[in-house]
Structure formats: C-alpha cells, structure tokens
Scaffold this motif. Structure first.
Motif, mmCIF file in Angstrom:
data_model
loop_
_atom_site.group_PDB
_atom_site.id
_atom_site.type_symbol
_atom_site.label_atom_id
_atom_site.label_comp_id
_atom_site.label_asym_id
_atom_site.label_seq_id
_atom_site.Cartn_x
_atom_site.Cartn_y
_atom_site.Cartn_z
ATOM 1 N N GLY A 5 0.777 -1.236 0.000
ATOM 2 C CA GLY A 5 0.000 0.000 0.000
ATOM 3 C C GLY A 5 0.803 1.277 0.000
ATOM 4 N N ILE A 6 1.995 1.287 -0.594
ATOM 5 C CA ILE A 6 2.782 2.519 -0.635
ATOM 6 C C ILE A 6 2.594 3.183 -1.999
ATOM 7 C CG2 ILE A 6 4.425 1.602 1.024
ATOM 8 C CD1 ILE A 6 6.408 1.165 -1.172
ATOM 9 N N SER A 7 2.912 4.473 -2.103
ATOM 10 C CA SER A 7 2.677 5.252 -3.320
ATOM 11 C C SER A 7 3.678 4.868 -4.413
ATOM 12 C CB SER A 7 2.820 6.737 -3.010
ATOM 13 O OG SER A 7 4.182 7.056 -2.762
ATOM 14 N N PRO A 8 3.358 5.207 -5.683
ATOM 15 C CA PRO A 8 4.306 4.924 -6.769
ATOM 16 C C PRO A 8 5.672 5.577 -6.548
ATOM 17 C CG PRO A 8 2.154 5.462 -7.672
ATOM 18 C CD PRO A 8 2.075 5.725 -6.194
ATOM 19 N N PHE A 9 5.681 6.810 -6.068
ATOM 20 C CA PHE A 9 6.959 7.486 -5.837
ATOM 21 C C PHE A 9 7.764 6.775 -4.745
ATOM 22 C CE2 PHE A 9 9.580 10.894 -3.914
ATOM 23 C CZ PHE A 9 10.300 11.257 -5.035
ATOM 24 N N GLN A 10 7.098 6.352 -3.666
ATOM 25 C CA GLN A 10 7.792 5.619 -2.610
ATOM 26 C C GLN A 10 8.286 4.266 -3.111
ATOM 27 O OE1 GLN A 10 4.501 5.774 0.200
ATOM 28 N NE2 GLN A 10 5.624 7.180 1.531
ATOM 29 N N ALA A 11 7.488 3.615 -3.965
ATOM 30 C CA ALA A 11 7.928 2.346 -4.535
ATOM 31 C C ALA A 11 9.182 2.545 -5.383
ATOM 32 C CB ALA A 11 6.810 1.733 -5.378
ATOM 33 N N GLY A 12 9.215 3.651 -6.135
ATOM 34 C CA GLY A 12 10.406 3.965 -6.910
ATOM 35 C C GLY A 12 11.628 4.163 -6.027
ATOM 36 N N LEU A 13 11.439 4.789 -4.859
ATOM 37 C CA LEU A 13 12.546 4.982 -3.927
ATOM 38 C C LEU A 13 13.060 3.660 -3.373
ATOM 39 C CD1 LEU A 13 11.374 8.130 -1.905
ATOM 40 C CD2 LEU A 13 13.194 8.010 -3.614
ATOM 41 N N VAL A 14 12.143 2.700 -3.133
ATOM 42 C CA VAL A 14 12.552 1.384 -2.627
ATOM 43 C C VAL A 14 13.442 0.673 -3.644
ATOM 44 C CG1 VAL A 14 11.721 -0.916 -1.973
ATOM 45 C CG2 VAL A 14 10.545 1.126 -1.131
ATOM 46 N N LEU A 15 13.107 0.820 -4.920
ATOM 47 C CA LEU A 15 13.851 0.133 -5.976
ATOM 48 C C LEU A 15 15.077 0.909 -6.440
ATOM 49 C CD1 LEU A 15 10.851 -1.119 -8.138
ATOM 50 C CD2 LEU A 15 12.051 -2.336 -6.313
ATOM 51 N N LEU A 16 15.190 2.172 -6.044
ATOM 52 C CA LEU A 16 16.295 3.016 -6.494
ATOM 53 C C LEU A 16 17.673 2.470 -6.126
ATOM 54 C CD1 LEU A 16 17.201 5.629 -7.871
ATOM 55 C CD2 LEU A 16 16.892 6.809 -5.676
ATOM 56 N N PRO A 17 17.910 1.959 -4.894
ATOM 57 C CA PRO A 17 19.255 1.443 -4.582
ATOM 58 C C PRO A 17 19.716 0.363 -5.558
ATOM 59 C CG PRO A 17 17.969 1.666 -2.573
ATOM 60 C CD PRO A 17 17.026 1.916 -3.708
#
Length: 506
Positions: free
Chosen positions: A304-316
């Motif tokens: 249930g997290i936002s698209p932008f937050q999901a992008g941050l999770v995958l950024l590393p």
C-alpha cells in the motif's frame, strides 16, 4: 624483414572529443530507458482523458515495443550503410516530434500513431549509439569503459523513470511525461553534429528489401504472440503469431546465409563471445523486467505505498547496477570475462533467492535487498556482454551487431513479462480457490488480477472484504515465491552454460 613495434600496432587512444561525444551518446539511451518505465504512470490518467477501450489501451502500451523490436535489425544495418550519426540524428528528430505529438494527443488514434512513431524512431537510437562507440574507442580497455558509461545510462534511465513519473504527475498533466523528451532531443541535435564523427561501413552494400520484410515479419508477430500468450494463455491467436514469426525467422536466416551482403551476418552467432553476449542480454532483461513486474505490484498494492515511494525502494538496486557497470571493467581484466559473467548471473539468482522469502507484509527491506542483488549482477554482465558483441563483430557490421544485441534486450523484456508473469498469474489464481465468507462471484473477479481483488473487496462487507484481501495478498506473495524460484533456476542454468561455452577462452 621489418618488424612492427607494439606501440605502432596498438589502437589509437580516444581523446577529449571522443569522451565528450560519449556524453552526447548517453542522452538517447536515457530517452529510451526513461520512456520504457515512465508510461505505466501515465496510463490511468490518459485513460481518463482519452477514454480508450481495452484493446486500444493495449495498443497504446505495446505498439512502442512492437515497432522497436521489429525494426532494430533493419535500422542497425541501415546505419552501417547511410552513416550511423546521420541515422541517429534522423531518429532523434523523429523521437522529439513523436513525443510532442503524444503529449498533446487529442484522441486515442493519435496517441497510438505517436507511440508507433516513437518506436520507429527508438529503433534507430540504440544501435546507432552503440555502433558509434565501437568506432570511437578502438582500444579495448577504453571501449569497455565507454560501454560501462553507456550501460550505466541505461540503468540510470530505468531508475529515473519511476521517480520522474511519480514526481511529474504530482504537479502536471500526463502529457508532461512525454514532453520532457523534447529538450533532450534538441540538445542531441545541436551537439551531435559538432562532437560525434560520422561512421559507416567501408564497403556498404544495398539494403535487401526482402530481408527487411522477413525480419519485420519475424519479429512483430513473435513479440506480439509472446505478449498475447501472457494475456490469453495457449489460445489460437498467440500460437499462430508465434508460428508465423518462427517461419519468417527461419526464412530470414536462410536468405542471409545465401547472400554475399546480408542484412545481418548470422554466422556471427558461431562466435562464442557474440552468441553468449546476445543470449545474456536476453536472460538478464528477462529476469530484471520480471522482477520489476511483480515487485511494483507488491509494493503498491500488497504493502500500500505510493508509486513514488515504490520507486525509492527500488532506487538502490538501479544505482548498484550503475556502479557494477564500472566495476565490471576492472574485474574482467583481473578475473576474465567468463568468471565475471558467471558471477553476475549467480548474484542475480541469489537476489531471487531473497525474494523467495518475501513476507506478505513488512517486506520492504527484503524487496529492496533482493532487487539490489539482481541489479548488481545485471550491471556486471551487461557491460561485458555488449563489449563482447561489438568486439566479436567486424566494424563494417557494428550497426547490425548492435541491433542484434538490442533485440536481445527487447525479447528478454517481452519474455520476462510473458513467461514469469504467466507463472505468477497461474500460481496466484490457484491460491484463490476459496475464502471463508466470500461470495464466489467476488472470488471470480479477484482471480483476474490483484487489482481486481482490490475492486471486488470494496464491494463487500468489511469482514468479507478484509478476508478476500488477506487471501489475495497471500496468494500473490506465494506466486512471487514460485516465480522467483523459476527465475533463479534459469539464471543458474545460464551461469553454467556460460561457464561451459566460454571455457576455452578462460
């Protein structure tokens, strides 16, 4: 007898102009990679404005990759003949024009046409940039470093897409996701003629129209069949498309073997470095795109997290892919091509091993860690595979060879969603056989997709809705476990095949 000194026979080193030109050549790669990942954010918004039906929406999403895959080989060979810089500039102009048309598309039909033009123009960009690098950096060490920069731009664009998409839609309309391409294309059109030297085959032959038609007839229905197979299963239409693609591909190969000036010299596949390079481009994209497919759903719908937050999770993970591209150059000089490629594939398999442990809740760190290993392993391999493809091909065939390398990427991306997506869907549906207190009609709707389960749960009582969501989330995570196990097994098999194929070159 006159002897040539090592210094005299060594390839010329690239100077400041070539490194500045490399910076320009990373811009088209950024355009392509951002465009691959950013559209998913625009789909809900453009669907609301343009009101496409289900079939039209699929064409908006898919026509880009269909055109790109179908025309890569032709465009790579065309660049060898008319000039790779000239083709790059023509493609850049077309890409900018199509981006503006897509941004302001007044109807679904215009949007589909703009996306088709984006795919046509995109097919000129990737092989042009990679083949130009082949000519600009004849020294092997410098070329590997240049390709590491090129590969890093590909990874950076993939990482930037979700973040950029999420940020732009916070403040602007969906067309801004396409409009951001325009200033980048203008920059390329201004700088490339100044910094990038023209490059073409020394003895260019005429383009064979029959070979062009056969290559399109092979790639377009094959990629379309793969995508439809993921949606419909083993239905008559996707199976027929695959059969047509395979038949046309067979005819294409036979024609190339008979011609003195083939569109694509298929004999290059007899060279182990070339065939391994193309094959691993397919395998690594297959795995990475498959992981992105289910992790974005897991993070946004299950957690249930936002698209932008999901992008941050995958950024590393994406940042590690960039770093790994540069590490691969030094590692291959010390340990050898075979060892580094094998290690990269094993690291990717280990990442999927982490995802086999993904919990139904609070799995952000596990998802980020598993994806980071997948991306790190991918970064190690892709710099070396692209260099292997270019170094194995003669410079006269650099454009066509680069196009084959990019075709491996496109097929890998299509197969990743088709195969791994189908495995995930089958496992997910099997986990929704029953749920206490949930009507069968709601379960039927939930079996289509995880998003369908969310919609079905909204129409139930609080208790039944919560039960359905818990069951659907558990089934989806179980599907991730099964899919990750399959991906890990395929990567281990690829690592073993690579080690054996390159054993004589170790």
């Amino acid at each position: 007898m006159t002897q040539t000194s090592p210094e005299a026979s060594a390839p010329a080193l690239a100077g400041p102009r070539e490194w500045a030109a490399l910076a320009v050549l990373t811009l088209p790669v950024l355009l392509i990679s951002v465009d691959m990942t950013v559209l998913g954010f625009a789909v809900p918004h453009l669907s609301e404005d343009l009101s496409p039906d289900a079939g039209q929406l699929l064409w908006i999403v898919d026509i880009y990759s269909f055109m790109l895959a179908a025309l890569l080989v032709t465009m790579g060979a065309l660049g060898d003949r008319i000039g790779r810089r000239r083709l790059l500039l023509l493609g850049t102009f077309g890409f900018g024009l199509a981006s503006v048309a897509a941004a302001f598309a007044p109807s679904t039909e215009v949007m589909i046409a703009a996306r088709a033009l984006l795919g046509l123009a995109g097919g000129t960009l990737m092989p042009s940039t990679l083949s130009l690098i082949r000519g600009m950096f004849p020294d092997e060490t410098q070329r590997k470093l240049a390709i590491a920069v090129w590969s890093s731009a590909l990874s950076a664009g993939s990482a930037l897409g979700p973040l950029l998409g999420g940020a732009l839609l916070e403040f602007f309309w969906w067309g801004s996701l396409f409009l951001i391409n325009a200033p980048v294309t203008l920059l390329i059109l201004v700088l490339a003629p100044v910094l990038v030297r023209e490059s073409r085959a020394s003895r260019p032959g005429a383009i064979d129209p029959v070979s062009v038609l056969l290559s399109v007839a092979a790639m377009f229905p094959f990629v379309y069949g793969i995508k439809k197979l993921a949606e419909e299963g083993a239905a008559p239409l996707p199976l027929a498309c695959l059969a047509v693609g395979i038949a046309a591909g067979t005819a294409f190969v036979r024609r190339q073997l008979r011609r003195d000036e083939p569109l694509l010299d298929v004999r290059l596949f007899a060279e182990p470095k070339f065939s391994v390079g193309v094959g691993l481009n397919l395998v690594t994209l297959f795995a990475m795109i498959g992981a992105l497919f289910f992790l974005t759903q897991y993070l946004q719908i299950v957690l249930g997290i936002s698209p932008f937050q999901a992008g941050l999770v995958l950024l590393p993970g994406m940042l590690l892919a960039i770093a790994a591209g540069f590490l691969a150059v030094g590692a291959s000089q010390r340990a050898g091509l075979r060892a580094v490629l094998t290690a990269g594939l094993v690291l990717m398999a280990t990442g999927f091993g982490f995802l086999m442990l993904l919990p139904p809740d609070s799995g952000v760190l596990t998802a980020a860690g598993g994806f980071a290993l997948i991306c790190f392993g991918m970064g190690l391999t892709q710099t070396l595979t692209n260099d292997a493809v270019l170094s194995a091909a003669p410079e006269d065939r650099a454009g066509a060879a680069s196009a084959v390398s990019e075709t491996g990427y496109e097929l890998g991306a299509a197969l990743g969603i088709a195969v791994l997506g189908s495995i995930l869907s089958a496992s997910y549906r099997s986990g929704l056989d029953s749920a206490p207190g949930v009507p069968e009609s709601a379960l039927t709707a939930a079996r289509d997709t995880l998003g369908g389960a969310e919609s079905a749960a909204a129409g139930l009582s609080d208790e039944a809705g919560a039960t359905l969501l818990d069951t659907a989330h558990t089934a989806f995570v179980d599907g991730i476990h099964v899919t990750s196990a399959v991906a890990a097994a395929l990567l281990i098999a690829a690592a073993a095949a690579t080690a054996v194929t390159l054993r004589k070159r170790a």
